[in-house]
Design a protein around this motif. Structure first.
Motif, mmCIF file in Angstrom:
data_model
loop_
_atom_site.group_PDB
_atom_site.id
_atom_site.type_symbol
_atom_site.label_atom_id
_atom_site.label_comp_id
_atom_site.label_asym_id
_atom_site.label_seq_id
_atom_site.Cartn_x
_atom_site.Cartn_y
_atom_site.Cartn_z
ATOM 1 N N THR A 133 0.834 -1.205 0.000
ATOM 2 C CA THR A 133 0.000 0.000 0.000
ATOM 3 C C THR A 133 0.873 1.261 0.000
ATOM 4 O O THR A 133 1.456 1.599 -1.007
ATOM 5 C CB THR A 133 -0.975 -0.039 1.190
ATOM 6 N N GLY A 134 0.937 1.952 1.144
ATOM 7 C CA GLY A 134 1.680 3.211 1.186
ATOM 8 C C GLY A 134 3.159 3.055 0.898
ATOM 9 O O GLY A 134 3.759 3.887 0.225
ATOM 10 N N GLY A 135 3.748 1.980 1.400
ATOM 11 C CA GLY A 135 5.167 1.747 1.146
ATOM 12 C C GLY A 135 5.466 1.562 -0.324
ATOM 13 O O GLY A 135 6.534 1.938 -0.808
ATOM 14 N N ALA A 136 4.530 0.990 -1.047
ATOM 15 C CA ALA A 136 4.722 0.780 -2.483
ATOM 16 C C ALA A 136 4.811 2.112 -3.220
ATOM 17 O O ALA A 136 5.617 2.268 -4.149
ATOM 18 C CB ALA A 136 3.586 -0.058 -3.051
ATOM 19 N N THR A 137 4.000 3.091 -2.817
ATOM 20 C CA THR A 137 4.034 4.395 -3.486
ATOM 21 C C THR A 137 5.366 5.076 -3.258
ATOM 22 O O THR A 137 5.919 5.718 -4.162
ATOM 23 C CB THR A 137 2.894 5.297 -2.988
ATOM 24 N N LEU A 138 5.913 4.947 -2.048
ATOM 25 C CA LEU A 138 7.208 5.559 -1.745
ATOM 26 C C LEU A 138 8.326 4.891 -2.538
ATOM 27 O O LEU A 138 9.193 5.561 -3.101
ATOM 28 C CB LEU A 138 7.481 5.461 -0.245
ATOM 29 N N GLN A 139 8.297 3.578 -2.600
ATOM 30 C CA GLN A 139 9.345 2.866 -3.329
ATOM 31 C C GLN A 139 9.287 3.174 -4.826
ATOM 32 O O GLN A 139 10.338 3.302 -5.481
ATOM 33 C CB GLN A 139 9.222 1.361 -3.083
ATOM 34 N N GLU A 140 8.096 3.332 -5.365
ATOM 35 C CA GLU A 140 7.966 3.692 -6.785
ATOM 36 C C GLU A 140 8.596 5.054 -7.058
ATOM 37 O O GLU A 140 9.301 5.239 -8.060
ATOM 38 C CB GLU A 140 6.488 3.727 -7.166
ATOM 39 N N ALA A 141 8.358 6.027 -6.176
ATOM 40 C CA ALA A 141 8.922 7.359 -6.371
ATOM 41 C C ALA A 141 10.438 7.333 -6.251
ATOM 42 O O ALA A 141 11.143 7.966 -7.046
ATOM 43 C CB ALA A 141 8.327 8.333 -5.346
ATOM 44 N N LEU A 142 10.951 6.598 -5.282
ATOM 45 C CA LEU A 142 12.406 6.518 -5.115
ATOM 46 C C LEU A 142 13.063 5.809 -6.300
ATOM 47 O O LEU A 142 14.152 6.194 -6.739
ATOM 48 C CB LEU A 142 12.740 5.783 -3.817
ATOM 49 N N THR A 143 12.399 4.787 -6.815
ATOM 50 C CA THR A 143 12.934 4.080 -7.986
ATOM 51 C C THR A 143 13.043 5.019 -9.180
ATOM 52 O O THR A 143 14.029 4.997 -9.924
ATOM 53 C CB THR A 143 12.034 2.884 -8.339
ATOM 54 N N ALA A 144 12.047 5.874 -9.355
ATOM 55 C CA ALA A 144 12.050 6.811 -10.477
ATOM 56 C C ALA A 144 13.135 7.868 -10.339
ATOM 57 O O ALA A 144 13.527 8.491 -11.333
ATOM 58 C CB ALA A 144 10.686 7.486 -10.591
ATOM 59 N N LEU A 145 13.645 8.078 -9.116
ATOM 60 C CA LEU A 145 14.728 9.051 -8.922
ATOM 61 C C LEU A 145 16.088 8.490 -9.318
ATOM 62 O O LEU A 145 17.072 9.240 -9.405
ATOM 63 C CB LEU A 145 14.783 9.488 -7.453
ATOM 64 N N HIS A 146 16.183 7.172 -9.529
ATOM 65 C CA HIS A 146 17.449 6.511 -9.888
ATOM 66 C C HIS A 146 18.527 6.789 -8.839
ATOM 67 O O HIS A 146 19.645 7.213 -9.156
ATOM 68 C CB HIS A 146 17.922 6.965 -11.275
ATOM 69 N N LEU A 147 18.181 6.554 -7.596
ATOM 70 C CA LEU A 147 19.130 6.794 -6.513
ATOM 71 C C LEU A 147 20.284 5.799 -6.565
ATOM 72 O O LEU A 147 20.132 4.655 -6.998
ATOM 73 C CB LEU A 147 18.425 6.653 -5.159
ATOM 74 N N ALA A 148 21.447 6.254 -6.087
ATOM 75 C CA ALA A 148 22.577 5.339 -5.944
ATOM 76 C C ALA A 148 22.369 4.428 -4.738
ATOM 77 O O ALA A 148 22.898 3.328 -4.684
ATOM 78 C CB ALA A 148 23.868 6.132 -5.794
ATOM 79 N N ALA A 149 21.617 4.889 -3.767
ATOM 80 C CA ALA A 149 21.364 4.108 -2.554
ATOM 81 C C ALA A 149 20.409 2.958 -2.847
ATOM 82 O O ALA A 149 19.617 3.021 -3.789
ATOM 83 C CB ALA A 149 20.764 5.013 -1.476
ATOM 84 N N PRO A 150 20.484 1.882 -2.057
ATOM 85 C CA PRO A 150 19.544 0.763 -2.241
ATOM 86 C C PRO A 150 18.114 1.212 -1.969
ATOM 87 O O PRO A 150 17.824 1.756 -0.895
ATOM 88 C CB PRO A 150 20.023 -0.285 -1.237
ATOM 89 N N ILE A 151 17.220 0.992 -2.921
ATOM 90 C CA ILE A 151 15.861 1.539 -2.848
ATOM 91 C C ILE A 151 15.032 0.943 -1.692
ATOM 92 O O ILE A 151 14.436 1.700 -0.922
ATOM 93 C CB ILE A 151 15.130 1.341 -4.186
#
Length: 210
Positions: A133-151
């Motif tokens: 649910t809510g955690g999925a929305t956050l992970q989707e946004a972080l994935t789209a940022l292409h972070l160097a850190a583990p998502i």
């Protein structure tokens, strides 16, 4: 053979009964907590029989689980509505954060999701629900940022900060400083990464400069 209208009427009645049980249970769990709420109280609040309760839910815990699921889905829906897919990612991340705080401001929601649910259902089940649910929305946004850190781990840490802030606000703290602090962190996270801290090879230490 049952007519289509009869089947639809039966389905409507089942849905209405289930919704009445969920609404009554939510009120009872918010007011008294899971442990102090008995099934006779739940069915009386819903205006139902115990047979109706056990027709829709295996037991009190199963009813509580359904209440928690509905609360988590409501938070996720609010976040997705505030941050649609076509919105640029940094703006979506910030809009989603604001939507989270607003959604968690619903009376009793923070306590249900952040205090009662882990105690009753266990941290593992609550974490799995959040991931859907809510955690999925956050992970989707972080994935789209292409972070160097583990998502996944970054999402878990941010989620813990969000939850701690929401619980503090629910207990009476001023929400403005928490919103400002988290907004600052998210803005920093969303900036293009131009460099990293030196890697010392050991957590919690820094590489000295010459």
């Amino acid at each position: 053979m049952q007519s289509r209208s009869t089947r639809r009427s039966n389905e409507d009645r089942r849905r209405e009964t289930r919704e009445a049980l969920l609404a009554a249970a939510r009120t009872c769990f918010v007011n008294k907590g899971f442990a102090a709420t008995g099934t006779p109280e739940l069915v009386a609040a819903a205006g139902m029989t115990r047979g109706a309760l056990y027709h829709h839910f295996a037991d009190k815990t199963d009813l509580f689980r359904a209440v928690i699921q509905a609360e988590a889905e409501a938070v996720a829906a609010a976040i997705r509505a505030a941050a649609p897919a076509e919105m640029p990612v940094p703006e979506a991340l910030l809009a989603g954060a604001d939507a989270y705080f607003s959604a968690m401001g619903a009376p009793g929601r923070a306590r249900l999701l952040l205090v009662e649910a882990p105690a009753v259902l266990g941290p593992a089940e609550v974490a799995a629900l959040d991931a859907r649910t809510g955690g999925a929305t956050l992970q989707e946004a972080l994935t789209a940022l292409h972070l160097a850190a583990p998502i996944p781990q970054t999402a878990q840490l941010l989620s813990a900060m969000f939850d701690r802030a929401a619980l503090a606000v629910a207990e009476g703290a001023d929400p403005a400083p928490y919103r400002a602090a988290l907004r600052h962190l998210l803005e920093a996270l969303a900036r293009p990464q131009v460099g990293t801290f030196p890697d010392s090879g050991a957590p919690g230490t820094a590489t000295p400069s010459n």
